[in-house]
Design a protein around this motif. Sequence first.
Motif, PDB file in Angstrom:
ATOM      1  N   TYR A 163       0.622  -0.979  -0.294  1.00 18.43           N
ATOM      2  CA  TYR A 163       0.214  -0.389  -0.147  1.00 18.43           C
ATOM      3  C   TYR A 163       0.739   1.315   0.039  1.00 18.43           C
ATOM      4  CZ  TYR A 163      -2.950   4.015   1.898  1.00 18.43           C
ATOM      5  OH  TYR A 163      -3.240   4.662   2.098  1.00 18.43           O
ATOM      6  N   LYS A 164       1.540   1.507   0.952  1.00 20.77           N
ATOM      7  CA  LYS A 164       2.733   2.381   0.634  1.00 20.77           C
ATOM      8  C   LYS A 164       3.225   2.495  -0.248  1.00 20.77           C
ATOM      9  CE  LYS A 164       3.876   4.738   3.900  1.00 20.77           C
ATOM     10  NZ  LYS A 164       3.197   6.360   4.573  1.00 20.77           N
ATOM     11  N   PHE A 165       4.261   1.875  -1.428  1.00 18.20           N
ATOM     12  CA  PHE A 165       4.768   1.865  -2.706  1.00 18.20           C
ATOM     13  C   PHE A 165       3.815   2.246  -3.052  1.00 18.20           C
ATOM     14  CE2 PHE A 165       7.837  -0.591  -0.643  1.00 18.20           C
ATOM     15  CZ  PHE A 165       9.349  -0.227  -0.719  1.00 18.20           C
ATOM     16  N   GLY A 166       2.653   1.500  -3.049  1.00 13.61           N
ATOM     17  CA  GLY A 166       1.528   2.095  -4.390  1.00 13.61           C
ATOM     18  C   GLY A 166       1.414   3.676  -4.018  1.00 13.61           C
ATOM     19  N   ARG A 167       0.627   4.083  -3.194  1.00 11.72           N
ATOM     20  CA  ARG A 167       0.441   5.464  -2.643  1.00 11.72           C
ATOM     21  C   ARG A 167       1.414   6.102  -3.269  1.00 11.72           C
ATOM     22  NH1 ARG A 167      -2.887   7.117   1.149  1.00 11.72           N
ATOM     23  NH2 ARG A 167      -1.349   9.448   1.247  1.00 11.72           N
ATOM     24  N   ARG A 168       3.081   5.671  -3.363  1.00 10.69           N
ATOM     25  CA  ARG A 168       3.925   7.053  -3.341  1.00 10.69           C
ATOM     26  C   ARG A 168       3.872   6.833  -5.615  1.00 10.69           C
ATOM     27  NH1 ARG A 168       6.008  10.238  -2.067  1.00 10.69           N
ATOM     28  NH2 ARG A 168       8.033   9.781  -2.978  1.00 10.69           N
ATOM     29  N   ALA A 169       3.408   5.830  -6.272  1.00  6.01           N
ATOM     30  CA  ALA A 169       3.602   5.716  -7.353  1.00  6.01           C
ATOM     31  C   ALA A 169       2.239   6.757  -7.666  1.00  6.01           C
ATOM     32  CB  ALA A 169       2.817   3.949  -8.216  1.00  6.01           C
ATOM     33  N   ALA A 170       1.284   7.204  -7.793  1.00  6.68           N
ATOM     34  CA  ALA A 170       0.625   8.857  -7.723  1.00  6.68           C
ATOM     35  C   ALA A 170       1.600   9.608  -7.883  1.00  6.68           C
ATOM     36  CB  ALA A 170      -0.945   7.781  -7.120  1.00  6.68           C
ATOM     37  N   ASN A 171       1.755   9.938  -6.914  1.00  7.46           N
ATOM     38  CA  ASN A 171       2.669  10.166  -7.098  1.00  7.46           C
ATOM     39  C   ASN A 171       2.933  10.976  -7.912  1.00  7.46           C
ATOM     40  OD1 ASN A 171       2.973  11.604  -4.383  1.00  7.46           O
ATOM     41  ND2 ASN A 171       4.759  10.891  -3.362  1.00  7.46           N
ATOM     42  N   GLY A 172       3.702  13.005  -8.391  1.00 10.22           N
ATOM     43  CA  GLY A 172       3.906  13.391  -9.405  1.00 10.22           C
ATOM     44  C   GLY A 172       2.667  14.275 -10.433  1.00 10.22           C
ATOM     45  N   HIS A 173       1.223  13.751 -10.357  1.00 17.86           N
ATOM     46  CA  HIS A 173       0.037  14.480 -10.930  1.00 17.86           C
ATOM     47  C   HIS A 173      -0.439  15.792 -10.122  1.00 17.86           C
ATOM     48  CE1 HIS A 173      -0.030  10.608 -13.107  1.00 17.86           C
ATOM     49  NE2 HIS A 173       0.514   9.811 -12.103  1.00 17.86           N
ATOM     50  N   VAL A 174       0.186  16.552 -10.231  1.00 20.28           N
ATOM     51  CA  VAL A 174       0.241  17.831  -9.559  1.00 20.28           C
ATOM     52  C   VAL A 174      -0.743  18.711  -9.861  1.00 20.28           C
ATOM     53  CG1 VAL A 174       0.689  19.761  -9.285  1.00 20.28           C
ATOM     54  CG2 VAL A 174       2.003  17.935  -8.618  1.00 20.28           C
ATOM     55  N   ALA A 201      -7.819  -5.292   4.652  1.00 20.13           N
ATOM     56  CA  ALA A 201      -7.070  -6.064   3.289  1.00 20.13           C
ATOM     57  C   ALA A 201      -7.804  -5.607   1.345  1.00 20.13           C
ATOM     58  CB  ALA A 201      -7.005  -7.051   2.877  1.00 20.13           C
ATOM     59  N   VAL A 202      -9.606  -5.543   1.594  1.00 20.56           N
ATOM     60  CA  VAL A 202      -9.786  -5.519   1.014  1.00 20.56           C
ATOM     61  C   VAL A 202     -10.429  -4.157   0.265  1.00 20.56           C
ATOM     62  CG1 VAL A 202     -12.228  -5.004  -0.565  1.00 20.56           C
ATOM     63  CG2 VAL A 202     -11.221  -7.763   0.473  1.00 20.56           C
ATOM     64  N   LEU A 203     -10.352  -2.764   1.572  1.00 18.92           N
ATOM     65  CA  LEU A 203     -10.677  -1.346   1.576  1.00 18.92           C
ATOM     66  C   LEU A 203      -9.521  -1.235   1.434  1.00 18.92           C
ATOM     67  CD1 LEU A 203     -12.454   0.517   2.828  1.00 18.92           C
ATOM     68  CD2 LEU A 203     -11.734   0.547   5.296  1.00 18.92           C
ATOM     69  N   THR A 204      -7.947  -1.270   1.835  1.00 16.45           N
ATOM     70  CA  THR A 204      -7.171  -0.527   1.481  1.00 16.45           C
ATOM     71  C   THR A 204      -6.775  -0.790   0.570  1.00 16.45           C
ATOM     72  OG1 THR A 204      -6.557  -1.349   3.648  1.00 16.45           O
ATOM     73  CG2 THR A 204      -4.495  -0.131   2.017  1.00 16.45           C
ATOM     74  N   GLY A 205      -7.247  -2.102  -0.266  1.00 16.33           N
ATOM     75  CA  GLY A 205      -7.081  -2.778  -1.675  1.00 16.33           C
ATOM     76  C   GLY A 205      -7.563  -1.613  -2.739  1.00 16.33           C
ATOM     77  N   GLY A 206      -8.898  -1.128  -2.223  1.00 17.64           N
ATOM     78  CA  GLY A 206      -9.817  -0.174  -3.307  1.00 17.64           C
ATOM     79  C   GLY A 206      -9.597   1.015  -2.888  1.00 17.64           C
ATOM     80  N   ALA A 207      -8.755   1.216  -1.633  1.00 16.56           N
ATOM     81  CA  ALA A 207      -8.585   3.356  -1.317  1.00 16.56           C
ATOM     82  C   ALA A 207      -7.268   2.852  -2.698  1.00 16.56           C
ATOM     83  CB  ALA A 207      -8.552   3.041   0.194  1.00 16.56           C
ATOM     84  N   LEU A 208      -6.526   2.272  -2.600  1.00  9.19           N
ATOM     85  CA  LEU A 208      -5.368   2.084  -3.261  1.00  9.19           C
ATOM     86  C   LEU A 208      -5.360   2.453  -4.743  1.00  9.19           C
ATOM     87  CD1 LEU A 208      -2.139   2.352  -3.463  1.00  9.19           C
ATOM     88  CD2 LEU A 208      -2.386   0.119  -3.673  1.00  9.19           C
ATOM     89  N   VAL A 209      -6.388   1.367  -5.157  1.00  5.32           N
ATOM     90  CA  VAL A 209      -6.992   2.229  -6.554  1.00  5.32           C
ATOM     91  C   VAL A 209      -7.380   3.380  -6.595  1.00  5.32           C
ATOM     92  CG1 VAL A 209      -9.045   1.174  -8.915  1.00  5.32           C
ATOM     93  CG2 VAL A 209      -7.189  -0.593  -6.855  1.00  5.32           C
ATOM     94  N   LEU A 210      -8.375   3.807  -6.274  1.00  9.02           N
ATOM     95  CA  LEU A 210      -8.992   5.623  -5.833  1.00  9.02           C
ATOM     96  C   LEU A 210      -7.820   6.733  -5.741  1.00  9.02           C
ATOM     97  CD1 LEU A 210     -12.277   5.441  -4.266  1.00  9.02           C
ATOM     98  CD2 LEU A 210     -12.307   5.484  -6.469  1.00  9.02           C
TER      99      LEU A 210
END
Length: 309
Positions: A35-46, A120-129
Amino acid sequence: MTYARTEPTDQEPDIRARPPLVREFLLVAGLFLAYKFGRRAANGHVEEAFRNAGNVWDLERALHLPGEGAVQGVLLHSQPLIHAANTYYATVHFPATVLFLVWLYWRRPLDYLWSRRILAVLTGGALVLHLLFPLAPPRMLPAAGLVDTGQVYGPTVYGATPATDTMANQFAAMPSLHVGWAVMVAVGLIVATRSRWRWLWLLHPAITLLVVVGTANHYWLDAVVVVALLAVALAALRLPRAARNVPAHLPWAAGDGAVSGGGAHVPAYAVPGAEAAADSYAVGAAHPARTPAGPADPARTPAGAGAGR
């Protein structure tokens, strides 16, 4: 007299339902790192994050939701209060969830498995959003006119600017996992315990909601979306009927409401007709049947004893 018990009691947990500790530790740690690395992957879309922020702000006003500034205005009346809110935001979210899972693992293994799956399901869904809908928090949106309370009053978990923040993605406001995890902690503890005070656990998500909005880290809609995601997860992953719900003294129960036979351990709720058998057993216990009489002994039966009846 009918034996009826629909609520679990505070008995000793069934250690056979407890998954291996090392496996669970590695699984939960792996999910958290993903989850942490997934959030970091979403960076940069300012630009997209600020455009989405403006749209969310306009939608809230169109829906006549209360302004986030109303909550922040209350907190800003007292510096100790706003400092306490920042501290709650920074320090309670993750440790509270970890303690929740540890307690369930040790005391309510079946509830632990269910709660861990929901999280786990909630966190995965949040990461997708987070990946699909980058969103700048209200503290960054000029139109909101809010104070970044973490930077001004402290403590804060974010860098002074998103570009220099190497620890978190500040454009992942939608949805709010602070609120989502807090609601699940409350739901899990209410389900797993039977104290008359257990509903007070709802104070945790209520305080969390006011904190995340008052510190300008989240919009109201961030909380609405995460609760909707949680509702879907709860509907999809139903709470299993725990073995402790079955009376332990029933004929087929192996100490905790399980059928034992041939070395296999089968939950009582998996046995067809278990509930009907429980009812008939209870009725039989309350009104024991008379033992059928065997053949009469002619030598001991007086002559004509049964005649004329």
